[in-house]
Design a protein around this motif. Structure first.
Motif, PDB file in Angstrom:
ATOM      1  N   ALA A 111       0.886  -1.250   0.272  1.00  0.00           N
ATOM      2  CA  ALA A 111       0.104  -0.030  -0.228  1.00  0.00           C
ATOM      3  C   ALA A 111       0.938   1.051   0.552  1.00  0.00           C
ATOM      4  O   ALA A 111       0.652   2.474  -0.694  1.00  0.00           O
ATOM      5  CB  ALA A 111      -0.942   0.148   1.221  1.00  0.00           C
ATOM      6  N   ASP A 112       1.667   2.049   1.094  1.00  0.00           N
ATOM      7  CA  ASP A 112       3.287   2.426   0.843  1.00  0.00           C
ATOM      8  C   ASP A 112       3.598   2.335  -0.687  1.00  0.00           C
ATOM      9  O   ASP A 112       4.108   3.731  -0.765  1.00  0.00           O
ATOM     10  CB  ASP A 112       4.379   2.292   1.625  1.00  0.00           C
ATOM     11  N   ALA A 113       3.709   1.596  -1.209  1.00  0.00           N
ATOM     12  CA  ALA A 113       4.175   1.972  -2.932  1.00  0.00           C
ATOM     13  C   ALA A 113       3.476   1.966  -3.785  1.00  0.00           C
ATOM     14  O   ALA A 113       3.591   2.577  -4.114  1.00  0.00           O
ATOM     15  CB  ALA A 113       4.914  -0.204  -3.322  1.00  0.00           C
ATOM     16  N   ARG A 114       2.188   1.780  -3.596  1.00  0.00           N
ATOM     17  CA  ARG A 114       1.225   2.255  -4.532  1.00  0.00           C
ATOM     18  C   ARG A 114       1.367   4.200  -4.348  1.00  0.00           C
ATOM     19  O   ARG A 114       0.812   4.254  -5.628  1.00  0.00           O
ATOM     20  CB  ARG A 114      -0.113   1.716  -4.009  1.00  0.00           C
ATOM     21  N   ALA A 115       1.294   4.344  -2.816  1.00  0.00           N
ATOM     22  CA  ALA A 115       0.379   5.430  -2.574  1.00  0.00           C
ATOM     23  C   ALA A 115       1.960   6.675  -2.518  1.00  0.00           C
ATOM     24  O   ALA A 115       1.300   7.312  -3.779  1.00  0.00           O
ATOM     25  CB  ALA A 115       1.051   6.293  -0.868  1.00  0.00           C
ATOM     26  N   CYS A 116       2.973   6.296  -2.929  1.00  0.00           N
ATOM     27  CA  CYS A 116       3.809   6.475  -3.750  1.00  0.00           C
ATOM     28  C   CYS A 116       4.109   6.888  -4.933  1.00  0.00           C
ATOM     29  O   CYS A 116       4.167   7.873  -5.553  1.00  0.00           O
ATOM     30  CB  CYS A 116       6.010   5.739  -3.383  1.00  0.00           C
ATOM     31  N   LEU A 117       3.820   5.855  -5.802  1.00  0.00           N
ATOM     32  CA  LEU A 117       3.496   6.135  -7.102  1.00  0.00           C
ATOM     33  C   LEU A 117       2.665   6.190  -7.665  1.00  0.00           C
ATOM     34  O   LEU A 117       2.379   7.246  -8.656  1.00  0.00           O
ATOM     35  CB  LEU A 117       3.296   4.357  -8.190  1.00  0.00           C
ATOM     36  N   ARG A 197       4.856   0.659 -12.351  1.00  0.00           N
ATOM     37  CA  ARG A 197       3.981  -0.026 -11.885  1.00  0.00           C
ATOM     38  C   ARG A 197       3.261  -1.176 -12.418  1.00  0.00           C
ATOM     39  O   ARG A 197       3.260  -2.354 -11.047  1.00  0.00           O
ATOM     40  CB  ARG A 197       3.106   0.806 -13.096  1.00  0.00           C
ATOM     41  N   GLN A 198       4.535  -1.930 -12.958  1.00  0.00           N
ATOM     42  CA  GLN A 198       4.177  -3.556 -13.487  1.00  0.00           C
ATOM     43  C   GLN A 198       5.214  -3.924 -12.932  1.00  0.00           C
ATOM     44  O   GLN A 198       4.586  -5.730 -12.424  1.00  0.00           O
ATOM     45  CB  GLN A 198       5.523  -3.682 -15.107  1.00  0.00           C
ATOM     46  N   VAL A 199       6.646  -3.547 -12.048  1.00  0.00           N
ATOM     47  CA  VAL A 199       6.637  -4.394 -10.950  1.00  0.00           C
ATOM     48  C   VAL A 199       6.399  -4.967 -10.322  1.00  0.00           C
ATOM     49  O   VAL A 199       6.032  -5.505  -9.271  1.00  0.00           O
ATOM     50  CB  VAL A 199       9.061  -3.836 -11.179  1.00  0.00           C
ATOM     51  N   LEU A 200       5.656  -3.333  -9.276  1.00  0.00           N
ATOM     52  CA  LEU A 200       4.748  -3.414  -8.097  1.00  0.00           C
ATOM     53  C   LEU A 200       3.295  -4.770  -8.362  1.00  0.00           C
ATOM     54  O   LEU A 200       3.369  -5.903  -7.756  1.00  0.00           O
ATOM     55  CB  LEU A 200       4.181  -2.690  -7.489  1.00  0.00           C
ATOM     56  N   ASP A 201       2.837  -4.396  -9.502  1.00  0.00           N
ATOM     57  CA  ASP A 201       2.041  -5.424 -10.270  1.00  0.00           C
ATOM     58  C   ASP A 201       2.528  -6.797 -10.168  1.00  0.00           C
ATOM     59  O   ASP A 201       2.240  -8.583  -9.848  1.00  0.00           O
ATOM     60  CB  ASP A 201       0.958  -4.945 -11.377  1.00  0.00           C
TER      61      ASP A 201
END
Length: 248
Positions: A111-117, A197-201
């Motif tokens: 969630a922190d990574a998504r918020a960062c992006l 985004r792709q690597v997080l996915d």
């Protein structure tokens, strides 16, 4: 407690770091030159504290050498040195992404990574990046890469990543941007953001090989920027890369 004053100081240090990097790459601070801290303070109109923080960060990034008697001097590198450093970062970050995918990552970290992006997306909605927007991008980009390192949950790998990003130009924020406020630079950052985004996915889907491949490809953007910057016939129109020798 983190205060607005701390935030302002951090912002000033990042701005000073970006400006000093540009001055070094443009040859305004030539290879081998000793950095006169007071002269930099007067030139940038920033107080000594953020200047010292910026100099420390550039030494950690590998652009400066710390001198035995105090102070810093500008380093010089071969193009091969820089290319190898970027390649090594891509390899180590790829391994971190694969381990993160294979081992799983806590929901809060994701969630922190998504918020960062999401923050990066907000910055990149602008048609061109001014100094403030670029500074924010650098901070968010660095945070995402730090989170990626944390996701691997490996003190060994974290130590090696810390070591590799200290190599010349290998920091995620050490890439050579021809001109931060051009459409071309913004397009490059959009491609990099898509890879984020792709690597997080891939990590969320537990696809280790895919996550590793994406981060290896991510480092290719920096490699391409390096080649274009070194080979450009228009060094007078952009922050130069005169510290990098094309041979050796």
């Amino acid at each position: 407690m983190y205060t607005e004053r701390d935030e302002a100081g951090s912002s000033q240090a990042v701005k000073a770091q970006l400006k000093l990097r540009e001055m070094i790459l443009a040859g305004e601070l030539p290879g081998g030159a000793r950095i006169a801290e007071l002269a930099i303070v007067e030139r940038l109109g920033v107080s000594r504290t953020p200047i010292r923080a910026a100099l420390m960060r550039l030494e950690q990034e590998g652009l400066l050498d710390a001198l035995p008697n105090g102070g810093y001097a500008v380093r010089t590198f071969s193009e091969r040195d820089v290319a190898d450093a970027i390649e090594l970062r891509g390899t180590v970050e790829g391994l971190a992404a694969r381990l993160a995918a294979e081992r799983g990552v806590p929901a809060q970290v994701l969630a922190d990574a998504r918020a960062c992006l999401d923050g990066v997306d907000e910055v990149l909605r602008q048609p061109a990046l001014d100094d403030e927007a670029f500074t924010r991008y650098v901070r968010l980009n660095q945070r995402f890469h730090n989170l990626l390192s944390d996701m691997a949950a490996s003190t060994v790998l974290a130590r090696e990543l810390e070591r590799v990003v200290n190599l010349p130009f290998a920091s995620p924020s050490g890439f050579v941007v021809v001109q931060a406020d051009t459409p071309r630079a913004r397009d490059m950052l959009i491609v990099a953001q898509d890879q984020h985004r792709q690597v997080l996915d891939a990590i969320e889907r537990r696809e280790g090989a895919r996550a590793e491949a994406i981060m290896r490809e991510h480092s290719r953007l920096a490699q391409r920027n390096l080649r274009e910057a070194v080979q450009s016939p228009h060094l007078d129109r952009m922050p130069g890369v005169r510290l990098i020798r094309q041979h050796g």
